[in-house]
Design a protein around this motif. Structure first.
Motif, PDB file in Angstrom:
ATOM      1  N   SER A 121      12.994 -21.164   1.533  1.00  0.00           N
ATOM      2  CA  SER A 121      13.554 -21.642   0.264  1.00  0.00           C
ATOM      3  C   SER A 121      13.970 -20.456  -0.597  1.00  0.00           C
ATOM      4  CB  SER A 121      12.519 -22.478  -0.498  1.00  0.00           C
ATOM      5  OG  SER A 121      13.004 -22.793  -1.803  1.00  0.00           O
ATOM      6  N   TRP A 122      15.158 -20.549  -1.184  1.00  0.00           N
ATOM      7  CA  TRP A 122      15.623 -19.514  -2.092  1.00  0.00           C
ATOM      8  C   TRP A 122      15.798 -20.074  -3.507  1.00  0.00           C
ATOM      9  CZ3 TRP A 122      19.783 -15.744   0.310  1.00  0.00           C
ATOM     10  CH2 TRP A 122      19.151 -14.927   1.243  1.00  0.00           C
ATOM     11  N   GLY A 123      15.078 -21.125  -3.840  1.00  0.00           N
ATOM     12  CA  GLY A 123      15.193 -21.735  -5.155  1.00  0.00           C
ATOM     13  C   GLY A 123      14.872 -20.772  -6.283  1.00  0.00           C
ATOM     14  N   SER A 124      13.940 -19.843  -6.037  1.00  0.00           N
ATOM     15  CA  SER A 124      13.601 -18.837  -7.051  1.00  0.00           C
ATOM     16  C   SER A 124      13.577 -17.437  -6.428  1.00  0.00           C
ATOM     17  CB  SER A 124      12.237 -19.155  -7.668  1.00  0.00           C
ATOM     18  OG  SER A 124      11.227 -19.221  -6.668  1.00  0.00           O
ATOM     19  N   ARG A 125      14.330 -17.260  -5.347  1.00  0.00           N
ATOM     20  CA  ARG A 125      14.355 -15.971  -4.614  1.00  0.00           C
ATOM     21  C   ARG A 125      15.241 -14.959  -5.345  1.00  0.00           C
ATOM     22  NH1 ARG A 125      14.524 -11.585  -1.733  1.00  0.00           N
ATOM     23  NH2 ARG A 125      14.163 -11.660   0.518  1.00  0.00           N
ATOM     24  N   LYS A 126      14.682 -13.809  -5.638  1.00  0.00           N
ATOM     25  CA  LYS A 126      15.447 -12.710  -6.212  1.00  0.00           C
ATOM     26  C   LYS A 126      15.568 -11.624  -5.153  1.00  0.00           C
ATOM     27  CE  LYS A 126      13.379 -13.766 -10.714  1.00  0.00           C
ATOM     28  NZ  LYS A 126      12.415 -14.754 -10.161  1.00  0.00           N
ATOM     29  N   ALA A 127      16.502 -10.712  -5.333  1.00  0.00           N
ATOM     30  CA  ALA A 127      16.734  -9.672  -4.337  1.00  0.00           C
ATOM     31  C   ALA A 127      16.409  -8.300  -4.890  1.00  0.00           C
ATOM     32  CB  ALA A 127      18.189  -9.703  -3.880  1.00  0.00           C
ATOM     33  N   THR A 128      15.886  -7.459  -4.029  1.00  0.00           N
ATOM     34  CA  THR A 128      15.705  -6.054  -4.390  1.00  0.00           C
ATOM     35  C   THR A 128      17.049  -5.345  -4.249  1.00  0.00           C
ATOM     36  OG1 THR A 128      15.223  -5.349  -2.122  1.00  0.00           O
ATOM     37  CG2 THR A 128      13.369  -6.135  -3.459  1.00  0.00           C
ATOM     38  N   THR A 129      17.113  -4.137  -4.718  1.00  0.00           N
ATOM     39  CA  THR A 129      18.350  -3.363  -4.604  1.00  0.00           C
ATOM     40  C   THR A 129      18.722  -3.145  -3.143  1.00  0.00           C
ATOM     41  OG1 THR A 129      17.908  -2.244  -6.701  1.00  0.00           O
ATOM     42  CG2 THR A 129      19.472  -1.185  -5.197  1.00  0.00           C
ATOM     43  N   GLU A 130      17.727  -2.842  -2.311  1.00  0.00           N
ATOM     44  CA  GLU A 130      17.994  -2.647  -0.882  1.00  0.00           C
ATOM     45  C   GLU A 130      18.493  -3.947  -0.237  1.00  0.00           C
ATOM     46  OE1 GLU A 130      15.801  -1.535   3.340  1.00  0.00           O
ATOM     47  OE2 GLU A 130      14.660  -1.425   1.468  1.00  0.00           O
ATOM     48  N   GLU A 131      17.840  -5.064  -0.553  1.00  0.00           N
ATOM     49  CA  GLU A 131      18.261  -6.349   0.011  1.00  0.00           C
ATOM     50  C   GLU A 131      19.665  -6.715  -0.443  1.00  0.00           C
ATOM     51  OE1 GLU A 131      13.956  -8.660   0.453  1.00  0.00           O
ATOM     52  OE2 GLU A 131      15.057  -8.717  -1.449  1.00  0.00           O
ATOM     53  N   ALA A 132      19.969  -6.433  -1.705  1.00  0.00           N
ATOM     54  CA  ALA A 132      21.307  -6.732  -2.221  1.00  0.00           C
ATOM     55  C   ALA A 132      22.373  -5.962  -1.445  1.00  0.00           C
ATOM     56  CB  ALA A 132      21.395  -6.400  -3.706  1.00  0.00           C
ATOM     57  N   GLY A 133      22.076  -4.719  -1.104  1.00  0.00           N
ATOM     58  CA  GLY A 133      23.013  -3.918  -0.327  1.00  0.00           C
ATOM     59  C   GLY A 133      23.231  -4.479   1.064  1.00  0.00           C
ATOM     60  N   ARG A 134      22.156  -4.928   1.702  1.00  0.00           N
ATOM     61  CA  ARG A 134      22.269  -5.508   3.045  1.00  0.00           C
ATOM     62  C   ARG A 134      23.020  -6.849   3.007  1.00  0.00           C
ATOM     63  NH1 ARG A 134      19.356  -3.191   7.034  1.00  0.00           N
ATOM     64  NH2 ARG A 134      17.809  -1.600   6.469  1.00  0.00           N
ATOM     65  N   LEU A 135      22.718  -7.670   2.014  1.00  0.00           N
ATOM     66  CA  LEU A 135      23.422  -8.946   1.873  1.00  0.00           C
ATOM     67  C   LEU A 135      24.906  -8.713   1.635  1.00  0.00           C
ATOM     68  CD1 LEU A 135      20.850 -10.831  -0.374  1.00  0.00           C
ATOM     69  CD2 LEU A 135      21.470 -11.463   1.970  1.00  0.00           C
ATOM     70  N   SER A 136      25.225  -7.725   0.795  1.00  0.00           N
ATOM     71  CA  SER A 136      26.621  -7.408   0.510  1.00  0.00           C
ATOM     72  C   SER A 136      27.356  -6.982   1.771  1.00  0.00           C
ATOM     73  CB  SER A 136      26.695  -6.303  -0.540  1.00  0.00           C
ATOM     74  OG  SER A 136      28.040  -5.967  -0.818  1.00  0.00           O
ATOM     75  N   ALA A 137      26.699  -6.203   2.603  1.00  0.00           N
ATOM     76  CA  ALA A 137      27.323  -5.751   3.849  1.00  0.00           C
ATOM     77  C   ALA A 137      27.641  -6.925   4.770  1.00  0.00           C
ATOM     78  CB  ALA A 137      26.402  -4.751   4.557  1.00  0.00           C
ATOM     79  N   ALA A 138      26.707  -7.882   4.871  1.00  0.00           N
ATOM     80  CA  ALA A 138      26.936  -9.068   5.708  1.00  0.00           C
ATOM     81  C   ALA A 138      28.038  -9.947   5.132  1.00  0.00           C
ATOM     82  CB  ALA A 138      25.638  -9.863   5.849  1.00  0.00           C
ATOM     83  N   LEU A 139      28.042 -10.112   3.819  1.00  0.00           N
ATOM     84  CA  LEU A 139      29.063 -10.922   3.163  1.00  0.00           C
ATOM     85  C   LEU A 139      30.449 -10.319   3.330  1.00  0.00           C
ATOM     86  CD1 LEU A 139      27.046 -11.532  -0.106  1.00  0.00           C
ATOM     87  CD2 LEU A 139      27.878 -13.383   1.353  1.00  0.00           C
ATOM     88  N   SER A 140      30.538  -9.004   3.487  1.00  0.00           N
ATOM     89  CA  SER A 140      31.821  -8.309   3.558  1.00  0.00           C
ATOM     90  C   SER A 140      32.380  -8.222   4.969  1.00  0.00           C
ATOM     91  CB  SER A 140      31.678  -6.893   2.980  1.00  0.00           C
ATOM     92  OG  SER A 140      31.268  -6.938   1.625  1.00  0.00           O
ATOM     93  N   THR A 141      31.631  -8.672   5.965  1.00  0.00           N
ATOM     94  CA  THR A 141      32.162  -8.686   7.330  1.00  0.00           C
ATOM     95  C   THR A 141      33.234  -9.758   7.458  1.00  0.00           C
ATOM     96  OG1 THR A 141      30.513 -10.291   8.078  1.00  0.00           O
ATOM     97  CG2 THR A 141      29.944  -7.943   8.285  1.00  0.00           C
ATOM     98  N   THR A 142      34.008  -9.662   8.522  1.00  0.00           N
ATOM     99  CA  THR A 142      35.018 -10.690   8.779  1.00  0.00           C
ATOM    100  C   THR A 142      34.377 -12.063   8.889  1.00  0.00           C
ATOM    101  OG1 THR A 142      36.461  -9.114   9.913  1.00  0.00           O
ATOM    102  CG2 THR A 142      36.819 -11.451  10.374  1.00  0.00           C
ATOM    103  N   GLU A 143      33.210 -12.121   9.569  1.00  0.00           N
ATOM    104  CA  GLU A 143      32.497 -13.399   9.691  1.00  0.00           C
ATOM    105  C   GLU A 143      32.049 -13.901   8.320  1.00  0.00           C
ATOM    106  OE1 GLU A 143      31.786 -11.021  13.487  1.00  0.00           O
ATOM    107  OE2 GLU A 143      31.881 -10.621  11.335  1.00  0.00           O
TER     108      GLU A 143
END
Length: 546
Positions: A78-100
């Protein structure tokens, strides 16, 4: 104008006020938000699950890290109240920026925006401009906010809803955004016929020049989708083959959405060559185009048999010679987008060219509508369908008036494209169907059997004795019957585009079956299918679930 078209017009307006593909808000009112529409909390998780499935476990863990990938893909997260660390935000951004990642966001965004538009229309708003204005509000504040503003408005026109939003207890805080959206859609009010046609084009490099020193799109505007504009154009080229035009437009859309492709005149064919060398797949390739090479490349990749050459000064004659295009020079066609069809080409000869990606208000289903004062080139089609077999080019090949290299070239066959063979000559040359020639046929060399792969009519390409490798993934939801949308190769190895990898060729319209097994290769899902007693892999891009 239908809801899908309205949603497509609303999307770029909404996107301009949200994040980019790779944007991550680590704590947006108690939970993280991600992506170009800033999906929040549980919706962010749902998007990331889609992206992880498209990436596959290996690539997904490389980008996200094993812990974050496992959290996203696990049941019960569940991510209803999930926050991200700076490192996690960077990894999520990298995945979001892929062609997929970009593909998943585009699909989900259009689905969401279509839902907003449907809800708003069900509340009695019918003007497309007003629906777009309210869709932006629903994206920002939810269905309750849009319903509240519509109820409080003195009417359901754009102006009434704009006034209601500006006085709303919540949205009065966002007047700058309301003003900007209102200004963007005001010109559309009560004039659905003026809703702009979208085009794909290449215009200028990252430095405002034509050189394009750095491959790829550095500004997101070098190659992009935008609203139609007048250059002014002096020719409108309509593709007479709707299937070919739609496929070319889809390739244009895919290239425009991929920042690996940018603008450069000196390197104008490197983008096309990169795609060809990548198994004719856009995802995973990188290079540059200019305006004419981009439009021509999209049609070549869609299956049009022309050489990878040409520019704005001669592309009209090149396209007319194929017999698949009609040229209009009257102001009704060149001076507005009213007769635009998907895949249509607006050309200012020796200057600039763009491709229409949507339909104008006066365009009919199969032809653009004008009948007089037009120039046409339907070609000599007397030999179409009378061949003895087909030949697929192993490299870019010339088409000539006679069966020797001394004969003049009248066109070309691009690597991977197929031609209909009328006769195999003693010197190894093929006499082929070529409507662009006045006689209806022309010649191309296969001397020594080195330039084409030939399949006689009634024969089947491939080797039925080959055995496929195992699939790497399973998803129960994809299992079922599929129909092929074109003649389709079944292969032993997914994504390996070699002739020795072909088990059999499946004809267009045939029914195949998948039992949930597949393998992802460079963002493409290759389904493990069964057909006519044989099993192997075929690309899901050419399979439609029935």
């Amino acid at each position: 104008m239908n809801l899908k078209e309205i949603a497509e017009r609303a999307a770029p307006i909404i996107f301009s006020h949200e994040g980019g593909y790779g944007s991550v808000n680590k704590n947006d009112n108690g939970a993280l938000s991600v992506g170009r529409v800033q999906w929040h909390g549980s919706r962010a998780l749902g998007l990331m699950k889609e992206i992880c499935e498209a990436l596959g476990a290996k690539k997904g863990k490389e980008i996200l890290g094993a812990a974050l990938y496992t959290e996203i893909t696990a049941k019960g997260t569940s991510w209803g109240s999930r926050k991200a660390t700076t490192e996690e935000a960077g990894r999520l951004s990298a995945a979001l920026s892929t062609t997929e990642g970009k593909r998943a966001q585009d699909a989900l965004a259009l689905k969401d925006i279509t839902g907003y538009c449907t809800h708003i229309k069900n509340l009695g708003v019918t003007d497309p401009a007003a629906i777009i204005f309210m869709a932006d509000i629903e994206n920002q504040g939810g269905a309750g906010a849009s319903a509240r503003i519509i109820r409080a408005a003195g009417g359901k026109t754009l102006d009434a809803l704009y006034a209601s939003a500006k006085s709303d207890k919540v949205f009065c805080k966002y007047t700058a955004r309301r003003d900007a959206v209102y200004a963007a859609v005001k010109g559309y009010e009560e004039r659905s016929d003026q809703m702009a046609v979208l085009i794909g084009h290449a215009s200028i490099d990252e430095n405002g020049t034509i050189q394009g020193k750095t491959p790829g799109d550095q500004t997101t505007k070098e190659i992009c989708i935008r609203e139609w504009y007048s250059k002014p154009w002096n020719v409108y080229l309509e593709c007479l083959d709707d299937t070919l035009a739609d496929k070319a437009a889809a390739i244009m859309e895919e290239i425009c959405k991929n920042d690996n492709f940018g603008y450069s005149q000196p390197n104008r064919w490197k983008g096309f060559n990169a795609i060809v060398n990548n198994g004719r797949k856009v995802a995973g390739a990188k290079g540059d185009f200019d305006c004419s090479s981009l439009v021509l490349a999209c049609y070549i990749l869609a299956g049009l048999s022309i050489a990878a050459s040409g520019y704005t000064g001669n592309m009209k004659s090149i396209l007319l010679a194929t017999g698949k295009f009609k040229a209009y020079t009257d102001t009704a066609h060149t001076g507005s987008s009213a007769y635009a069809k998907r895949g249509g080409i607006y050309l200012k000869e020796s200057s600039h060219v763009v491709m229409a990606l949507s339909k104008g208000s006066k365009a009919s289903g199969t032809t653009s509508g004008a009948s007089q004062g037009t120039a046409t080139a339907s070609g000599n089609k007397n030999y179409v369908g009378k061949g003895i077999g087909s030949a697929t080019a192993k490299s870019n090949m010339n088409v000539r008036t006679g069966s020797s290299t001394a004969s003049g070239s009248i066109g070309g066959v691009t690597k991977g494209a197929s031609v209909e063979v009328l006769e195999i000559l003693a010197n190894g040359w093929y006499k082929i169907v070529w409507p662009g020639a006045s006689c209806g046929y022309a010649y191309t060399s296969n001397a020594g059997g080195q330039y084409y792969t030939y399949v006689a009519n009634g024969a089947t390409a491939g080797n039925a004795s080959l055995k496929p490798v195992g699939a790497k993934s399973f998803a129960k939801g994809i299992a079922g019957a599929y129909k092929t949308t074109t003649n389709l190769n079944m292969r032993t190895h997914p994504g390996v585009l070699k002739s020795e990898n072909i088990i059999t060729e499946i004809p267009k319209g045939a029914t195949v079956r998948n039992y949930g097994y597949y393998t992802m290769v460079e963002g493409v899902k290759w389904l493990y299918i069964a057909y006519n007693g044989k099993e192997g892999f075929s690309s899901s891009e050419y399979l439609k679930k029935s």
